[in-house]
Design a protein around this motif. Structure first.
Motif, short mmCIF file in Angstrom:
data_model
loop_
_atom_site.label_atom_id
_atom_site.label_comp_id
_atom_site.label_asym_id
_atom_site.label_seq_id
_atom_site.Cartn_x
_atom_site.Cartn_y
_atom_site.Cartn_z
N PHE A 182 -2.59 -12.60 -1.42
CA PHE A 182 -2.23 -12.49 -0.01
C PHE A 182 -3.32 -13.17 0.83
O PHE A 182 -4.52 -12.94 0.63
CB PHE A 182 -2.10 -11.02 0.38
CG PHE A 182 -1.56 -10.79 1.75
CD1 PHE A 182 -0.23 -11.01 2.04
CD2 PHE A 182 -2.40 -10.35 2.77
CE1 PHE A 182 0.28 -10.81 3.33
CE2 PHE A 182 -1.91 -10.14 4.05
CZ PHE A 182 -0.57 -10.37 4.32
N PRO A 183 -2.95 -14.01 1.80
CA PRO A 183 -3.93 -14.87 2.46
C PRO A 183 -4.74 -14.22 3.58
O PRO A 183 -5.53 -14.91 4.24
CB PRO A 183 -3.07 -16.02 3.01
CG PRO A 183 -1.76 -15.37 3.30
CD PRO A 183 -1.56 -14.37 2.19
N LYS A 184 -4.55 -12.95 3.81
CA LYS A 184 -5.30 -12.24 4.85
C LYS A 184 -6.02 -11.05 4.20
O LYS A 184 -5.64 -10.61 3.12
CB LYS A 184 -4.34 -11.76 5.95
CG LYS A 184 -3.53 -12.91 6.57
CD LYS A 184 -2.44 -12.43 7.51
CE LYS A 184 -1.57 -13.58 8.00
NZ LYS A 184 -0.50 -13.15 8.93
N PRO A 185 -7.05 -10.50 4.84
CA PRO A 185 -7.78 -9.40 4.23
C PRO A 185 -6.88 -8.19 3.96
O PRO A 185 -6.03 -7.83 4.78
CB PRO A 185 -8.84 -9.05 5.29
CG PRO A 185 -9.03 -10.30 6.06
CD PRO A 185 -7.67 -10.94 6.11
N THR A 186 -7.08 -7.58 2.81
CA THR A 186 -6.33 -6.39 2.42
C THR A 186 -7.29 -5.26 2.08
O THR A 186 -8.32 -5.48 1.44
CB THR A 186 -5.42 -6.67 1.21
OG1 THR A 186 -6.20 -7.23 0.14
CG2 THR A 186 -4.30 -7.64 1.58
N ILE A 187 -6.92 -4.06 2.50
CA ILE A 187 -7.74 -2.87 2.26
C ILE A 187 -6.84 -1.78 1.68
O ILE A 187 -5.79 -1.47 2.24
CB ILE A 187 -8.38 -2.33 3.54
CG1 ILE A 187 -9.11 -3.43 4.32
CG2 ILE A 187 -9.33 -1.17 3.23
CD1 ILE A 187 -9.53 -3.00 5.71
N ALA A 192 -7.01 -2.42 -7.10
CA ALA A 192 -7.92 -3.48 -7.53
C ALA A 192 -7.48 -4.84 -7.01
O ALA A 192 -8.32 -5.73 -6.82
CB ALA A 192 -8.00 -3.51 -9.06
N ALA A 193 -6.19 -5.02 -6.76
CA ALA A 193 -5.68 -6.29 -6.24
C ALA A 193 -5.96 -6.46 -4.76
O ALA A 193 -5.82 -7.57 -4.23
CB ALA A 193 -4.19 -6.42 -6.52
N CYS A 194 -6.31 -5.38 -4.07
CA CYS A 194 -6.72 -5.50 -2.67
C CYS A 194 -8.14 -6.06 -2.61
O CYS A 194 -8.92 -5.97 -3.56
CB CYS A 194 -6.67 -4.13 -1.98
SG CYS A 194 -5.00 -3.48 -1.74
N ASP A 195 -8.49 -6.62 -1.46
CA ASP A 195 -9.84 -7.17 -1.30
C ASP A 195 -10.89 -6.07 -1.27
O ASP A 195 -11.99 -6.25 -1.79
CB ASP A 195 -9.91 -7.97 0.00
CG ASP A 195 -9.05 -9.22 -0.04
OD1 ASP A 195 -9.04 -9.92 -1.08
OD2 ASP A 195 -8.37 -9.50 0.96
N LEU A 196 -10.56 -4.94 -0.64
CA LEU A 196 -11.51 -3.85 -0.46
C LEU A 196 -10.81 -2.53 -0.70
O LEU A 196 -9.59 -2.41 -0.49
CB LEU A 196 -12.10 -3.87 0.95
CG LEU A 196 -12.88 -5.13 1.34
CD1 LEU A 196 -13.12 -5.16 2.85
CD2 LEU A 196 -14.19 -5.21 0.58
N ARG A 197 -11.60 -1.51 -1.09
CA ARG A 197 -11.05 -0.20 -1.39
C ARG A 197 -11.92 0.88 -0.71
O ARG A 197 -13.12 0.95 -0.99
CB ARG A 197 -11.02 0.04 -2.92
CG ARG A 197 -9.94 -0.76 -3.63
CD ARG A 197 -10.34 -1.11 -5.05
NE ARG A 197 -11.51 -1.99 -5.05
CZ ARG A 197 -11.43 -3.32 -4.80
NH1 ARG A 197 -10.27 -3.88 -4.54
NH2 ARG A 197 -12.53 -4.06 -4.80
N PHE A 198 -11.30 1.66 0.16
CA PHE A 198 -11.97 2.79 0.80
C PHE A 198 -11.30 4.06 0.27
O PHE A 198 -10.07 4.15 0.27
CB PHE A 198 -11.81 2.74 2.32
CG PHE A 198 -12.66 1.70 3.01
CD1 PHE A 198 -13.42 2.05 4.12
CD2 PHE A 198 -12.71 0.38 2.57
CE1 PHE A 198 -14.20 1.10 4.77
CE2 PHE A 198 -13.49 -0.56 3.21
CZ PHE A 198 -14.23 -0.20 4.32
N ALA A 199 -12.11 5.03 -0.13
CA ALA A 199 -11.56 6.22 -0.77
C ALA A 199 -12.02 7.48 -0.07
O ALA A 199 -13.18 7.59 0.35
CB ALA A 199 -11.97 6.29 -2.24
N ALA A 200 -11.11 8.44 0.05
CA ALA A 200 -11.50 9.78 0.47
C ALA A 200 -12.38 10.39 -0.63
O ALA A 200 -12.23 10.07 -1.81
CB ALA A 200 -10.26 10.65 0.69
N SER A 201 -13.28 11.27 -0.23
CA SER A 201 -14.19 11.86 -1.21
C SER A 201 -13.46 12.69 -2.25
O SER A 201 -13.98 12.91 -3.35
CB SER A 201 -15.24 12.72 -0.50
OG SER A 201 -14.62 13.72 0.29
N SER A 202 -12.25 13.11 -1.95
CA SER A 202 -11.46 13.92 -2.88
C SER A 202 -10.57 13.09 -3.80
O SER A 202 -9.85 13.64 -4.64
CB SER A 202 -10.58 14.90 -2.10
OG SER A 202 -9.73 14.18 -1.20
N ALA A 203 -10.60 11.76 -3.67
CA ALA A 203 -9.72 10.90 -4.47
C ALA A 203 -10.09 10.96 -5.95
O ALA A 203 -11.25 11.21 -6.31
CB ALA A 203 -9.78 9.46 -3.97
#
Length: 253
Positions: A89-94, A110-121
């Motif tokens: 995908f040509p734009k940033p992905t989170i 993993a296919a996203c550019d960045l990964r933000f996780a809740a502490s309970s994930a």
């Protein structure tokens, strides 16, 4: 139920939500096939400058629907097509992750550019529980993110690990103690305000460097595009005039 999407034009952010909460957002074959079509629409929308992928009902994604995996052993599975479309995908992905992120859920994250996780994930790569072999593209992407040893730990054991573990091995970029969706919305809005040309160029250059491809010529090409498009002139002028830049470049995909 399935996949849904929305666009916040004011923020410049599109959202894709995996919406099957009664199955912890397990992906059906139809959902895997729908994802590239949704991504194509968001790629073509000039109002969208960044995309968030998330799940409904407190989970990210519990992977592929197990009831469909028998056929997948014999004729392949569209998860690889969806993963490839998301990675390209040509734009940033989170990925905004809470609850379970397992199997195909990790493949999407993993296919996203960045990964933000809740502490309970909780995270797991679980084909060893089913006697399956993780797709080649997903395995390679996992190794690039966390390294061979950590990838083997996840693939061999099929155990779930917590967000702190995922952060330590490099699978996630940030663990959020509070509202992960609020934090991701804030960060996505920041990305949407930056130069999409710079981000698009960085994605291509970083991805090439990650697999050992030469990047000098690619970098020069993008530097020339930045100058020719006026994007660099706008950025410098905005800095000197102490105002927010108005970046207008969008990919032609």
């Amino acid at each position: 139920m399935g996949l849904r999407h929305a666009v916040d034009a004011a923020a410049g952010v599109g959202t894709i939500t995996i919406d099957r909460p009664d199955k912890r957002n397990a992906m059906t074959r139809d959902m895997w096939l729908e994802l590239p079509r949704l991504l194509d629409g968001l790629a073509a929308d000039p109002a969208v400058r960044a995309v968030v992928v998330t799940g409904a009902g407190g989970d990210f994604c519990a992977g592929a629907d197990i009831s469909e995996l028998t056929d997948a052993r014999h004729r392949g599975h569209p998860s690889t097509v969806a993963e490839t479309a998301l990675a390209a995908f040509p734009k940033p992905t989170i990925a905004a992750i809470e609850g379970f992120c397992v199997g195909g859920g990790c493949q999407l994250a993993a296919a996203c550019d960045l990964r933000f996780a809740a502490s309970s994930a909780r995270f797991g790569v679980t084909p060893a529980r089913l006697g399956l072999v993780y797709p080649a593209s997903a395995t390679a992407r996992l190794v690039r993110l966390v390294g061979p040893s950590a990838a083997k730990y996840l693939l061999y054991s099929a155990d779930l690990v917590d967000a702190a573990h995922a952060l330590r091995i490099g699978f996630v970029d940030e663990v959020v103690a509070g509202d992960v969706h609020a934090r991701v919305a804030e960060f996505a809005a920041t990305l949407a305000s930056r130069s999409l040309l710079t981000q698009h160029a960085a994605k291509q250059i970083v991805d090439a460097a990650a697999v050992g491809e030469p990047i000098d010529e690619l970098t020069r090409t993008w530097q020339a595009e930045a100058a020719a498009s006026g994007e660099a002139d706008e950025g410098v002028a905005a800095f000197l005039e102490n105002r927010p830049p108005h970046f207008t470049w969008t990919p032609t995909r």
